[in-house]
Design a protein around this motif. Structure first.
Motif, PDB file in Angstrom:
ATOM      1  N   UNK A  57       0.818  -1.213   0.000  1.00 22.65           N
ATOM      2  CA  UNK A  57       0.000   0.000   0.000  1.00 22.65           C
ATOM      3  C   UNK A  57       0.852   1.263   0.000  1.00 22.65           C
ATOM      4  N   UNK A  58       1.805   1.330  -0.928  1.00 18.47           N
ATOM      5  CA  UNK A  58       2.646   2.516  -1.051  1.00 18.47           C
ATOM      6  C   UNK A  58       1.787   3.711  -1.463  1.00 18.47           C
ATOM      7  N   UNK A  59       1.767   4.799  -0.692  1.00 16.35           N
ATOM      8  CA  UNK A  59       0.874   5.943  -0.991  1.00 16.35           C
ATOM      9  C   UNK A  59       1.316   6.692  -2.244  1.00 16.35           C
ATOM     10  N   UNK A  60       0.372   6.930  -3.141  1.00 13.52           N
ATOM     11  CA  UNK A  60       0.653   7.540  -4.443  1.00 13.52           C
ATOM     12  C   UNK A  60      -0.365   8.634  -4.744  1.00 13.52           C
ATOM     13  N   UNK A  61       0.104   9.736  -5.310  1.00 11.85           N
ATOM     14  CA  UNK A  61      -0.766  10.812  -5.779  1.00 11.85           C
ATOM     15  C   UNK A  61      -0.849  10.729  -7.302  1.00 11.85           C
ATOM     16  N   UNK A  62      -2.045  10.890  -7.856  1.00 13.92           N
ATOM     17  CA  UNK A  62      -2.258  10.781  -9.293  1.00 13.92           C
ATOM     18  C   UNK A  62      -2.614  12.146  -9.869  1.00 13.92           C
ATOM     19  N   UNK A  63      -1.941  12.510 -10.956  1.00 17.68           N
ATOM     20  CA  UNK A  63      -2.290  13.701 -11.728  1.00 17.68           C
ATOM     21  C   UNK A  63      -2.799  13.193 -13.075  1.00 17.68           C
ATOM     22  N   UNK A  80      -6.094  -0.841  -7.034  1.00 15.25           N
ATOM     23  CA  UNK A  80      -6.585  -2.142  -6.569  1.00 15.25           C
ATOM     24  C   UNK A  80      -5.464  -3.130  -6.282  1.00 15.25           C
ATOM     25  N   UNK A  81      -4.254  -2.813  -6.709  1.00 17.89           N
ATOM     26  CA  UNK A  81      -3.135  -3.731  -6.465  1.00 17.89           C
ATOM     27  C   UNK A  81      -2.749  -3.710  -4.990  1.00 17.89           C
ATOM     28  N   UNK A  82      -2.146  -4.786  -4.491  1.00 15.50           N
ATOM     29  CA  UNK A  82      -1.776  -4.814  -3.065  1.00 15.50           C
ATOM     30  C   UNK A  82      -0.594  -3.932  -2.727  1.00 15.50           C
ATOM     31  N   UNK A  83       0.185  -3.504  -3.732  1.00 16.31           N
ATOM     32  CA  UNK A  83       1.416  -2.770  -3.448  1.00 16.31           C
ATOM     33  C   UNK A  83       1.252  -1.259  -3.451  1.00 16.31           C
ATOM     34  N   UNK A  84       0.177  -0.744  -4.045  1.00 22.67           N
ATOM     35  CA  UNK A  84       0.024   0.704  -4.203  1.00 22.67           C
ATOM     36  C   UNK A  84      -1.358   1.131  -3.737  1.00 22.67           C
ATOM     37  N   UNK A  85      -1.429   2.285  -3.081  1.00 16.38           N
ATOM     38  CA  UNK A  85      -2.704   2.892  -2.678  1.00 16.38           C
ATOM     39  C   UNK A  85      -2.730   4.335  -3.160  1.00 16.38           C
ATOM     40  N   UNK A  86      -3.708   4.672  -3.990  1.00 16.10           N
ATOM     41  CA  UNK A  86      -3.863   6.052  -4.457  1.00 16.10           C
ATOM     42  C   UNK A  86      -4.520   6.852  -3.336  1.00 16.10           C
ATOM     43  N   UNK A  87      -3.786   7.803  -2.773  1.00 11.80           N
ATOM     44  CA  UNK A  87      -4.282   8.538  -1.606  1.00 11.80           C
ATOM     45  C   UNK A  87      -4.891   9.885  -1.981  1.00 11.80           C
ATOM     46  N   UNK A  88      -4.602  10.381  -3.205  1.00 12.76           N
ATOM     47  CA  UNK A  88      -5.142  11.693  -3.586  1.00 12.76           C
ATOM     48  C   UNK A  88      -5.041  11.863  -5.098  1.00 12.76           C
ATOM     49  N   UNK A  89      -5.914  12.735  -5.633  1.00  7.88           N
ATOM     50  CA  UNK A  89      -5.871  13.137  -7.033  1.00  7.88           C
ATOM     51  C   UNK A  89      -5.577  14.632  -7.085  1.00  7.88           C
TER      52      UNK A  89
END
Length: 397
Positions: A57-63, A80-89
């Motif tokens: 669940x590595x926190x990631x910001x998406x642009x 949805x992957x187990x390794x990454x979590x989108x925390x903000x847009x």
């Protein structure tokens, strides 16, 4: 004097020196810490630091500048992957920066405006992934997840563009050669199973180096290290017996320490452990002797007890890199690779990791085994010569 009696006297001298060295260790709180506490405590410390094995669940910001159905699907699958979590847009990279500054995210994924258009035209589309190395393991999660999602999405789009093609034809068109990611000897892809076995060997060498340096630094300050010929049992001792006696003391201590560090600790922490008793007993003597004489030689450099930490603590990281464990040997310049083989931890880590994690047998690690014996002999001769020279200088004054 009969030969048997002469040999017995020399053996008694070696044992007396070993006992004297042990008493010196037990009378020094710093030496007790390095020789008797750290080898048993550090494996637990490293296991606690890296026990999670992998970063989830590595926190990631998406642009998302495309704002299309395909870009939203791409982001959804990454989240949805187990390794990454989108925390903000965010709408721009500038807007995403505060999340990085506050430590709420460690990466930014930028999807360009033409992402969807290029895909629908059958052209290659790109995305930009920015990551801070404040948490390097997160970068691994970001890059592998983005790559896998991109490949899967590409296969599906290719199949949609050729609805008349058979399943097999589509598979060949999208992925002519099937490949599967397999992490050899580390199936969970974890950091602990990859790094900790080598660090365990380095712990033995560094505690020996620090402990011996602290003891000899103290003896230099007191003027007892360079006394001409140490007196014991009514006669004077030679340098050779002095070195052998000290080595015997450390060999006894570290035979017990290594049993815990190299055999019991990996089993306690659930590390891959394919090392059999025969290979362990075969590898241990040259590895310990090389480390002991390496420590005894370089400890003579220390002039004051306090300088031990300044001189040697920082060397742990370079020594680890030179083993080829955290950086491939093929990518290390030849001069540095040669330098690495002057340090016992380099062949020691390579041999132990090969035997414990990969199930290597003695003939598989014969080059490292031979190197350790050569190092043990060379550092024994160097330490003996350096100490004898120091005694001669003390006598001349």
């Amino acid at each position: 004097m009969p030969l048997t009696r002469s040999l017995m006297i020399r053996l008694e001298d070696v044992l007396a020196i070993a006992w004297r060295e042990l008493r010196s260790i037990l009378g020094d709180s710093g030496a007790i810490l390095f020789f008797l506490v750290v080898p048993f405590a550090y494996p637990f410390l490293y296991a606690a630091l890296y026990g999670a094995e992998v970063a989830r669940e590595a926190p990631l910001v998406v642009v998302d500048r495309s704002r299309s159905e395909l870009s939203r699907e791409f982001v959804r699958r990454i989240d949805a992957s187990p390794d990454v979590a989108v925390v903000a847009h965010a709408t721009t990279e500038t807007e995403a920066t505060p999340y990085i500054d506050r430590g709420e995210a460690y990466g930014v994924l930028v999807i360009p405006e033409d992402f969807s258009r290029r895909l629908m035209q059958g052209r290659q589309a790109t995305v930009n992934l920015h990551s801070t190395f404040a948490a390097a393991l997160y970068y691994k999660g970001y890059s592998l997840t983005a790559t896998e999602v991109a490949l899967q999405l590409g296969r599906e789009l290719e199949a949609e563009r050729n609805p008349a093609a058979s399943t097999e034809a589509t598979r060949i068109q999208v992925r002519p050669i099937e490949s599967e990611w397999t992490s050899s000897f580390n199936p969970q892809g974890g950091f602990q199973g990859f790094l900790l076995p080598g660090v365990l060997v380095l712990i033995l060498q560094q505690t020996l180096l620090l402990g011996c340096s602290m003891l000899m630094g103290t003896q230099r300050e007191r003027g007892t290290l360079a006394r001409p010929r140490l007196h014991a049992g009514g006669h004077y001792l030679g340098v050779l017996r002095l070195m052998l006696g000290r080595a015997l003391c450390y060999l006894g201590l570290y035979t017990m320490s290594s049993l815990f560090v190299l055999v019991l600790a990996p089993r306690l922490f659930g590390l891959p452990q394919l090392l059999d008793l025969r290979t362990y007993c075969w590898l241990l003597p040259p590895m310990l002797l090389a480390m002991i004489f390496f420590a005894l030689f370089w400890a003579l450099v220390v002039q004051h007890r306090e300088k031990t930490m300044i001189l040697w603590v920082f060397t742990s990281i370079p020594f680890l890199f030179l083993t080829g464990l955290s950086w491939p040997l093929s990518a290390i310049p030849a001069p540095l690779r040669a330098l690495g083989y002057l340090i016992p931890s380099t062949p020691g880590v390579q041999a132990y990791v090969a035997a414990s994690s990969m199930g290597a047998q003695p003939y598989d690690i014969l080059p490292q085994y031979t190197t350790l014996w050569v190092q043990a002999i060379v550092y024994f001769l160097l330490a003996t010569y350096a100490y004898a020279r120091m005694l001669r200088k003390a006598q001349s004054h």
